[in-house]
Scaffold this motif. Structure first.
Motif, PDB file in Angstrom:
ATOM      1  N   VAL A 214      13.029 -35.515 -78.647  1.00 18.64           N
ATOM      2  CA  VAL A 214      14.117 -34.745 -78.040  1.00 18.64           C
ATOM      3  C   VAL A 214      13.949 -34.580 -76.530  1.00 18.64           C
ATOM      4  CG1 VAL A 214      15.309 -32.520 -78.027  1.00 18.64           C
ATOM      5  CG2 VAL A 214      14.658 -33.574 -80.210  1.00 18.64           C
ATOM      6  N   PRO A 215      12.772 -34.210 -76.013  1.00 12.21           N
ATOM      7  CA  PRO A 215      12.648 -34.091 -74.555  1.00 12.21           C
ATOM      8  C   PRO A 215      12.996 -35.372 -73.807  1.00 12.21           C
ATOM      9  CG  PRO A 215      10.787 -33.036 -75.634  1.00 12.21           C
ATOM     10  CD  PRO A 215      11.533 -33.789 -76.696  1.00 12.21           C
ATOM     11  N   THR A 216      12.643 -36.513 -74.360  1.00 10.04           N
ATOM     12  CA  THR A 216      12.959 -37.779 -73.702  1.00 10.04           C
ATOM     13  C   THR A 216      14.459 -38.023 -73.697  1.00 10.04           C
ATOM     14  OG1 THR A 216      10.824 -38.722 -74.345  1.00 10.04           O
ATOM     15  CG2 THR A 216      12.556 -40.268 -73.737  1.00 10.04           C
ATOM     16  N   ILE A 217      15.134 -37.695 -74.789  1.00  9.73           N
ATOM     17  CA  ILE A 217      16.584 -37.836 -74.841  1.00  9.73           C
ATOM     18  C   ILE A 217      17.240 -36.971 -73.773  1.00  9.73           C
ATOM     19  CG2 ILE A 217      18.632 -37.263 -76.222  1.00  9.73           C
ATOM     20  CD1 ILE A 217      17.074 -38.200 -78.670  1.00  9.73           C
ATOM     21  N   VAL A 218      16.809 -35.727 -73.677  1.00  5.42           N
ATOM     22  CA  VAL A 218      17.393 -34.816 -72.690  1.00  5.42           C
ATOM     23  C   VAL A 218      17.105 -35.306 -71.272  1.00  5.42           C
ATOM     24  CG1 VAL A 218      17.373 -32.448 -71.814  1.00  5.42           C
ATOM     25  CG2 VAL A 218      17.265 -32.870 -74.282  1.00  5.42           C
ATOM     26  N   GLU A 219      15.946 -35.858 -71.066  1.00  7.79           N
ATOM     27  CA  GLU A 219      15.585 -36.361 -69.742  1.00  7.79           C
ATOM     28  C   GLU A 219      16.468 -37.540 -69.327  1.00  7.79           C
ATOM     29  OE1 GLU A 219      11.781 -38.535 -67.495  1.00  7.79           O
ATOM     30  OE2 GLU A 219      11.592 -37.816 -69.573  1.00  7.79           O
ATOM     31  N   ARG A 220      16.825 -38.399 -70.256  1.00  6.30           N
ATOM     32  CA  ARG A 220      17.535 -39.638 -69.934  1.00  6.30           C
ATOM     33  C   ARG A 220      19.049 -39.540 -69.998  1.00  6.30           C
ATOM     34  NH1 ARG A 220      13.958 -44.278 -73.149  1.00  6.30           N
ATOM     35  NH2 ARG A 220      11.940 -43.778 -72.164  1.00  6.30           N
ATOM     36  N   ALA A 221      19.577 -38.532 -70.670  1.00  2.00           N
ATOM     37  CA  ALA A 221      21.016 -38.497 -70.959  1.00  2.00           C
ATOM     38  C   ALA A 221      21.796 -37.671 -69.940  1.00  2.00           C
ATOM     39  CB  ALA A 221      21.248 -37.942 -72.354  1.00  2.00           C
ATOM     40  N   GLU A 222      22.978 -38.155 -69.616  1.00  6.33           N
ATOM     41  CA  GLU A 222      23.930 -37.376 -68.827  1.00  6.33           C
ATOM     42  C   GLU A 222      24.757 -36.460 -69.722  1.00  6.33           C
ATOM     43  OE1 GLU A 222      25.513 -40.312 -65.492  1.00  6.33           O
ATOM     44  OE2 GLU A 222      25.246 -41.310 -67.443  1.00  6.33           O
ATOM     45  N   LEU A 223      24.930 -36.868 -70.970  1.00  3.67           N
ATOM     46  CA  LEU A 223      25.625 -36.070 -71.986  1.00  3.67           C
ATOM     47  C   LEU A 223      24.713 -35.960 -73.196  1.00  3.67           C
ATOM     48  CD1 LEU A 223      27.982 -34.771 -73.569  1.00  3.67           C
ATOM     49  CD2 LEU A 223      28.871 -37.081 -73.965  1.00  3.67           C
ATOM     50  N   VAL A 224      24.336 -34.742 -73.551  1.00  2.00           N
ATOM     51  CA  VAL A 224      23.478 -34.499 -74.709  1.00  2.00           C
ATOM     52  C   VAL A 224      24.320 -33.875 -75.812  1.00  2.00           C
ATOM     53  CG1 VAL A 224      21.431 -33.326 -75.602  1.00  2.00           C
ATOM     54  CG2 VAL A 224      21.469 -34.138 -73.233  1.00  2.00           C
ATOM     55  N   ILE A 225      24.336 -34.520 -76.972  1.00  2.00           N
ATOM     56  CA  ILE A 225      25.046 -33.987 -78.131  1.00  2.00           C
ATOM     57  C   ILE A 225      24.029 -33.337 -79.063  1.00  2.00           C
ATOM     58  CG2 ILE A 225      26.438 -34.542 -80.155  1.00  2.00           C
ATOM     59  CD1 ILE A 225      27.647 -36.836 -78.608  1.00  2.00           C
ATOM     60  N   LEU A 226      24.189 -32.048 -79.302  1.00  2.00           N
ATOM     61  CA  LEU A 226      23.300 -31.308 -80.195  1.00  2.00           C
ATOM     62  C   LEU A 226      23.992 -31.172 -81.545  1.00  2.00           C
ATOM     63  CD1 LEU A 226      22.128 -28.485 -77.736  1.00  2.00           C
ATOM     64  CD2 LEU A 226      21.012 -30.688 -78.222  1.00  2.00           C
TER      65      LEU A 226
END
Length: 236
Positions: A53-65
């Motif tokens: 999850v931290p890597t996804i948040v780091e790389r994404a401009e749009l985060v879908i939870l």
């Protein structure tokens, strides 16, 4: 005007997240990763990297939870505690019960909070992509960024309907009531027909259920249609 393209990260590999990811990919957005794998993800999003999850948040401009409602607040707070959220980053959750208040820790870090709930029962299959085109999404967001949330819904193929923050609990209750009552009543009817030996009870009840729902909806009070939402993500 061509919409801005976003790098999209998906947190949650259940029935909802992969479908929304596939819909956004179909609209031209780039998927950067998803937080879980499995057969469903491989079918819906073949080859998409499975990341923490931290890597996804780091790389994404749009985060879908797209996580269970009871996990949402803790997830948002935990990521805020580690400094994961980024200024200007779009953060979308899909829980019916919440507006954007649950995303306050992300907003405090400079992220843009959006609540988008597709009002449909997901199967986690490609069938949902077709159903999205007939679906409505409840949208809650701060007024300055509400058009962004509405435009994202349009790109999913659905229709946005604005639900105020204070009304999200009532909205969630209405959705749950329609879903639970419908499934319980239809399930009981199918069981009764099966018990008396009726062949293909689904085939028998299908037209009845659909026509009954259509009749009930046709008797509902009508409301003016919402204005058409422009396809304008360049506001980002």
């Amino acid at each position: 005007m061509k919409p801005a393209r976003l790098g999209v990260g998906i947190v949650g590999a259940g029935h909802v997240g992969p479908v929304l990811g596939a819909a956004l990919a179909g609209a031209g957005h780039a998927l950067v990763g998803i937080s879980g794998g499995g057969d469903r993800v491989e079918v819906m999003l073949p080859g998409l990297p499975v990341l923490d999850v931290p890597t996804i948040v780091e790389r994404a401009e749009l985060v879908i939870l797209a996580v269970p409602t009871d996990q949402l607040a803790g997830l948002v707070e935990g990521l805020a505690a580690t400094g994961a959220w980024q200024p200007g980053q779009l953060v979308v959750h899909t829980a019916a019960e919440h507006g954007v208040e649950v995303l306050e820790p992300a907003r405090a870090a400079g992220a843009i909070p959006l609540a988008i709930h597709p009002a449909m029962a997901f199967t986690g299959t490609t069938l949902d992509l077709t159903r999205l085109r007939d679906a409505v999404c409840a949208v809650t967001a701060p007024a300055p960024v509400l058009p962004i949330a509405q435009a994202l819904v349009v790109e999913l193929g659905a229709e946005p309907v604005v639900v105020a923050e204070a009304d999200r609990a009532d909205y969630a209750t209405a959705v749950a009531l329609a879903t639970e009552v419908g499934e319980r009543v239809v399930g009981d009817a199918l069981a009764r027909l099966a018990d008396i030996g009726v062949a293909r009870p689904v085939r028998l009840l299908g037209p009845i259920v659909r026509s009954s729902v259509e009749r009930a909806l046709s008797r509902a009070p009508s409301h003016p249609e919402a204005d058409t939402i422009g396809d304008d993500l360049e506001a980002l």
